[in-house]
Design a protein around this motif. Structure first.
Motif, PDB file in Angstrom:
ATOM      1  N   SER A 160       0.842  -1.206   0.000  1.00  0.00           N
ATOM      2  CA  SER A 160       0.000   0.000   0.000  1.00  0.00           C
ATOM      3  C   SER A 160       0.873   1.250   0.000  1.00  0.00           C
ATOM      4  CB  SER A 160      -0.925   0.018   1.229  1.00  0.00           C
ATOM      5  OG  SER A 160      -1.813  -1.068   1.189  1.00  0.00           O
ATOM      6  N   TYR A 179       2.200   1.734  -3.489  1.00  0.00           N
ATOM      7  CA  TYR A 179       1.157   2.275  -4.366  1.00  0.00           C
ATOM      8  C   TYR A 179       0.990   3.777  -4.147  1.00  0.00           C
ATOM      9  CZ  TYR A 179      -3.654   3.386  -5.771  1.00  0.00           C
ATOM     10  OH  TYR A 179      -4.764   3.974  -6.301  1.00  0.00           O
ATOM     11  N   SER A 180       0.886   4.184  -2.882  1.00  0.00           N
ATOM     12  CA  SER A 180       0.707   5.603  -2.572  1.00  0.00           C
ATOM     13  C   SER A 180       1.917   6.418  -3.030  1.00  0.00           C
ATOM     14  CB  SER A 180       0.507   5.796  -1.068  1.00  0.00           C
ATOM     15  OG  SER A 180      -0.616   5.078  -0.621  1.00  0.00           O
ATOM     16  N   THR A 218      -4.840   8.681  -5.569  1.00  0.00           N
ATOM     17  CA  THR A 218      -5.034   7.274  -5.210  1.00  0.00           C
ATOM     18  C   THR A 218      -6.512   6.976  -5.160  1.00  0.00           C
ATOM     19  OG1 THR A 218      -5.027   7.814  -2.853  1.00  0.00           O
ATOM     20  CG2 THR A 218      -2.912   7.218  -3.854  1.00  0.00           C
ATOM     21  N   HIS A 235      -7.371  -1.595  -2.961  1.00  0.00           N
ATOM     22  CA  HIS A 235      -6.608  -2.335  -1.956  1.00  0.00           C
ATOM     23  C   HIS A 235      -6.011  -3.605  -2.540  1.00  0.00           C
ATOM     24  CE1 HIS A 235      -7.960   0.430   1.050  1.00  0.00           C
ATOM     25  NE2 HIS A 235      -9.242   0.129   0.850  1.00  0.00           N
ATOM     26  N   TRP A 289      -4.905  -1.842  -7.927  1.00  0.00           N
ATOM     27  CA  TRP A 289      -4.006  -0.678  -7.923  1.00  0.00           C
ATOM     28  C   TRP A 289      -2.991  -0.733  -9.055  1.00  0.00           C
ATOM     29  CZ3 TRP A 289       1.197  -1.153  -7.441  1.00  0.00           C
ATOM     30  CH2 TRP A 289       1.734  -2.240  -6.745  1.00  0.00           C
TER      31      TRP A 289
END
Length: 801
Positions: A76, A79-80, A90, A95, A100
């Motif tokens: 996560s 991804y961010s 985002t 999730h 993503w």
């Protein structure tokens, strides 16, 4: 969005040096591939190489998105972080990884008019340490981007090699190796500007191992505190405690070498870390079979797949495809030694002993055959492993005892010729365990080995003979054996070295008699016995006998060992000595030249080659070709200078021979310089040995020939102080006689009547001593010379005032 300059602040780093070949490979691949993996050991310079490449070769339109994976604890966060870098929002619902990944790829596809370079640094964290789900998601992201986004390239740096089978030719892999020596030297100089490294530069470069972190830390040690630590101090600290020196507490944790590489090892899975710790017990390189045996694995295939491939892929091992051998990188070895222990150490020692005893035996058996060159090449590779084997004698238990006795019995030639520095402690250890666990025949075998050490290496001939006698007293009780023949042969050589040639012949003939009608296992003893009988009979002046033995030895050696074996070269050299002693200089030169040519062709020990160069040069000089003599002696000195620790015995021999050549040319001052150098080196070795006495006599004589009578008398008197020791060590030596002859001539020329007469009387006493020695030894040739000289001295004494 962040720019290239925001991501890479290269101004604060050390100048980029070297790696031009790597940069060229990446540049060529850049136009043909979309994904790039840059892999290598921790702190070898992967990230720096990648930054330099992009600094030089990225186009102006490229947008670099740099992501350091290390601080991003989960997928996560990744991804961010990527979304922030790309300037996209985002999705709260993204999730699941497929979701993503689709979100990022979709945005990149939309921006097809832009060109992106995604750089993922320290990706080993996701590949190895944050779970399979994180790893699979990350690799899936990379694969989807490459497949669907033609406007994007990806660069990965990692200590763990990443495979992308599904990307095929789109993926390019580059392994970053340590810097070359020349590159390390340039980097070292760049970070130590103003510091004179002098003669210690090469040592510092070696201790840096081509690793930029080590080089920079050593540079820091040299330049901090206004150079309080000299280069010499620094090298001493690095040699004794490199990890501690480069890991002091006032350095940031990320710069402390011990912390960096211990952390690197700690991240290795426990099963691999334990196996790597066991493999570190092998100090040199190793092959798959040795790994299999040491780890007690079932097959080589299993050990390759389950151990070597995973550890190699994580860059803890180096692999040489030419030799098919592995090695552990040096700084990692030091960390393994300092911070990790082998759980089953006694078992590992037993396996190690078994493995390398077999290696040592195999090499020893081939030394006397046509496979000599291959055996020496293998010995060079295995040398550090065999050194450790010899030192492991101190850990001997009853289950390993027989291995060490076998080495002492069958590998003495290898140890004496190539591992003499480790031999004494090893044989002492063998004697201890023979007394503890062994039978009397085992102790006898060790006595033979110790006798060889004292005879051939230490020069303690009487102690050597005592050990041979102890062995013979036991072995004769059991009748004919290979070891009894060995003891006879080596006792014979010992007696020859003492000048007791008649007695030597008796023992050599015993060895010959036991060997001549026996099997192949006696061949080496037979050949040595023939050789020594030739040498001994040469000294006795029995040239017909000597010739018979020498040529029989030569014939058999060529049949068994081949035309170009070093021992054939040594045999030819000995025949040259025989003809020289006989007074036939031209025939002597012919055989010296043949022997030298063969030694050059073969992988002969450097000392043996230097001896042949000296003999041949001396003979060239005697036959009037001083130019060729100097060429050979310069070649010999060049060989010695290439050695890390040149042999002092060989160095002094070349100085002495060069002095003789200059003396024959009439260049007395140059001769004096050479004889002085030979004297100085031999004095360092021992002030009571025969070579030192010989050099003193040569130095005295050259001073006499230049009219330096005061110096001549001083040097001669120094030589006479070691007369008694020399007579015990080698009773047949002529150097005291030559010294007294030199002194007598000086006193005669200076009209010192009292000292002249006194010296003649001393010379007469010395000749009487030599007469008795040559009578005892049956040396008729030298006996005749001594008696002729005695007659002349009596006449001179009668005429003296």
């Amino acid at each position: 969005m962040e720019t290239f300059g925001d991501d890479f602040d290269v101004d604060i780093e050390a100048d980029f040096i070297g790696r031009e070949a790597d940069l060229k490979k990446l540049y060529i691949a850049w136009g043909e591939h979309r994904a790039f993996g840059i892999f290598g050991l921790r702190s070898v310079g992967k990230s720096r190489l990648m930054k330099e490449f992009l600094t030089r070769y990225k186009s102006r339109e490229d947008v670099i998105v740099n992501v350091d994976v290390k601080p991003l604890s989960n997928i996560s966060s990744l991804y961010s972080h990527i979304c922030i870098k790309l300037g996209i929002e985002t999705e709260a619902t993204a999730h699941e990884s497929d979701r993503w990944i689709h979100h990022i790829v979709k945005d990149l596809v939309k921006r097809s008019d832009e060109s992106f370079i995604l750089v993922f640094d320290n990706t080993e964290d996701y590949i190895e340490f944050k779970g399979t789900a994180t790893r699979d998601s990350f690799l899936s992201l990379c694969a989807h981007v490459i497949k669907r986004c033609s406007n994007v390239k990806i660069i990965l740096t990692s200590t763990t090699r990443v495979q992308f089978a599904q990307l095929g030719n789109a993926y390019f892999s580059c392994k970053v190796l340590p810097l070359k020596r020349s590159e390390t030297r340039r980097l070292l100089r760049s970070v130590t500007l103003g510091t004179d490294l002098g003669d210690y530069e090469d040592s510092i470069v070696t201790l840096s191992e081509g690793l930029p972190l080590l080089t920079l830390m050593i540079g820091s040690e040299l330049t901090e505190n206004d150079g309080m630590l000299t280069p010499e101090d620094t090298v001493e600290c690095l040699l004794t405690s490199r990890l501690k020196t480069l890991s002091r507490e006032f350095y940031p944790k990320e710069d402390r070498v011990a912390d960096v590489y211990k952390d690197f090892i700690d991240r290795l899975a426990e099963v691999y870390r334990e196996k790597l710790t066991v493999l570190e017990y092998i100090p040199g390189t190793f092959n798959v079979d040795q790994v299999k045996q040491l780890l007690d694995a079932e097959t080589e295939a299993i050990v390759k797949h389950d151990t070597l491939k995973p550890i190699l892929g994580r860059h803890f091992l180096n692999y040489d495809p030419k030799t098919q051998r592995f090695n552990i990188q040096g700084i990692l070895r030091e960390c393994l030694q300092s911070y990790y222990t082998i759980k089953n150490l006694p078992e590992v020692r037993v396996r190690y002993c078994k493995i390398f005893t077999a290696v040592m035996m195999n090499i020893s058996k081939r030394l006397g055959t046509t496979q000599y060159t291959e055996a020496m090449a293998e010995f060079t590779v295995e040398h550090p492993n065999l050194q450790k084997l010899l030192t492991d004698v101190k850990h001997t238990r009853q289950d390993t005892y027989h291995f060490f006795i076998k080495i002492a019995t069958d590998c003495t030639v290898l140890i004496d010729q190539f591992m003499a520095g480790d031999g004494e402690d090893f044989y002492q250890g063998c004697m201890r365990i023979a007394n503890m666990y062994g039978k009397d025949r085992d102790r006898a075998n060790v006595h033979i080995a110790v006798g060889s050490l004292y005879t051939n290496i230490k020069g303690h001939l009487v102690r050597g003979a005592d050990n041979y006698d102890s062995a013979i007293a036991v072995l004769e009780k059991y009748g004919k054996s290979q070891q009894l023949a060995t003891a006879y042969q080596r006792k014979g050589w010992n007696l020859h070295s003492q000048g007791k040639n008649l007695e030597a012949v008796k023992f050599l003939k015993k060895a010959f008699g036991l060997s001549v009608s026996s099997g192949k296992e006696y061949q080496s003893i037979l050949l040595q016995s023939l050789n020594y009988l030739g040498v001994t009979n040469t000294v006795l002046g029995r040239f017909d006998e000597a010739k018979k033995y020498h040529f029989e030895s030569l014939k058999r050696r060529k049949e068994i060992q081949g035309e170009d074996h070093p021992f054939v070269g040594a045999c030819l050299n000995n025949i040259g000595i025989m003809y020289y002693q006989k007074g036939d200089s031209h025939k002597a030169l012919k055989f010296y030249e043949e022997g030298l040519e063969i030694k050059r062709k073969s992988a002969t020990p450097m000392i043996s080659l230097v001896n042949s160069l000296s003999n041949t040069a001396n003979m060239y000089s005697e036959t009037g070709n001083s130019k060729k003599a100097h060429i050979l002696l310069d070649e010999a000195m060049e060989l010695l200078n290439k050695e890390k620790v040149p042999s002092r015995h060989a160095t002094s021999l070349i100085y002495d021979t060069k002095g003789k050549v200059f003396r024959r040319e009439g260049a007395f001052k140059f001769a004096e310089d050479m004889f002085q150098k030979a004297t100085d080196v031999r004095k360092e070795i021992s002030e009571v040995n025969i070579p030192y006495l010989e050099s003193l006599v040569h130095l005295a004589n050259i001073n006499k020939r230049q009219g330096n009578y005061i110096s001549c008398i001083k040097v001669s008197n120094k030589a006479l102080t070691i007369k008694e020791n020399a007579e015990i060590a080698m009773p047949q030596h002529p150097f005291i006689k030559e010294c007294l002859e030199c002194l007598a001539e000086v006193y005669r020329k200076t009209d010192d009547k009292d000292n002249y007469k006194k010296t003649l009387e001393q010379l007469e006493s010395e000749l009487i001593r030599l007469e008795k020695v040559h009578l005892d030894h049956g040396n008729e040739r030298d006996l005749l010379k001594v008696r002729t000289r005695m007659h002349n001295i009596k006449a001179e004494l009668e005429m003296a005032p």
